[in-house]
Design an enzyme around this catalytic site. Sequence first.
Site, short mmCIF file in Angstrom:
data_model
loop_
_atom_site.label_atom_id
_atom_site.label_comp_id
_atom_site.label_asym_id
_atom_site.label_seq_id
_atom_site.Cartn_x
_atom_site.Cartn_y
_atom_site.Cartn_z
N TYR A 1 -5.39 7.93 -5.88
CA TYR A 1 -4.36 7.01 -5.41
C TYR A 1 -4.62 6.64 -3.96
O TYR A 1 -4.60 5.45 -3.59
CB TYR A 1 -2.99 7.68 -5.55
N SER B 1 0.85 -1.18 0.00
CA SER B 1 0.00 0.00 0.00
C SER B 1 0.89 1.24 0.00
O SER B 1 1.89 1.31 -0.72
CB SER B 1 -0.94 -0.02 1.21
N LYS C 1 -5.67 2.83 -2.61
CA LYS C 1 -4.87 2.16 -1.58
C LYS C 1 -5.72 1.88 -0.34
O LYS C 1 -5.59 0.81 0.28
CB LYS C 1 -3.65 3.00 -1.22
#
Length: 284
Positions: free
Chosen positions: A140, A126, A144
């Site tokens: 993003y 991650s 994650k």
Amino acid sequence: MAMSALCAGHRVIGTGRNVEKASSEHPEFAQLGGQWLQLDVSLPDAEQAIQEIVALEEQRFSTETEPLHWVVVNNAGATLLGAVEDMSENQIQQYLQTNLFGFIRVWKALLPTLRRNRTGTLVSISSIWGFVPKPEHMLYSAAKATTESLTESYATLLEPFGIRTMIVEPGGFRTPFAANNSKSDGGISADYEPRIQAWIDIVDAASRDKTMVNGDPAKFGDRVVEAVENQGFFESIWAEHDKSKALRVLLGTDCYSLFERRLGTLQQGYIDMAEVAISTNVDQ
């Protein structure tokens, strides 16, 4: 990670969308016994490709008395800078194909084998930005965060089958990651431009000068392998850890400090909501 695992004596299958480019840039991988597999996790047929290599490996080691311990490392992805409202529907979909659906395709292809063998390790790479929302690259962070939540859910399901689960949250490391970024295809809304452009400038500067961050990729790989092997720092950590929960591995001093601040914010919010939470109960 791959080099650390090979140096520790493990067998490694490395995947990539462009194996020729990867092998020419990292000849030491094959020299140490690594095997390349052409794979684009953003494509729907990725699951079938992985299943085929798993079947070949299982057949190759069919004479072994011990079941194979597969270590599944989900590491595909890149950052996307900007606000989602400045991204086209197509850009959002293409981004999630790799950064979210790709994760899921790898799990779907490999987890049946891990469960059948009753052993294995699931490693989700991650980012600290998966735990700490970052508005300048919010998609993003969102991707994650989603993979972290899915990984935590899988940890509870997989523990009875002897499968351990880890979420690795790195800070900044001296890799090409910063340079491998894309930006919102609709530009930047004027209201957001000062903040988002400032972060873009930082990322672009880091792509040109890796010394802007302190993370050592070789040490990153070593820590992940140690975590899988239950060695070094992780011998005592795993001994005290509830294996029905994903182990969060924090790598980098920047990651550690950001994680601490986020915990403090969540803790204060929890305290502030004490009376509010019970105020919605049915009157007795």
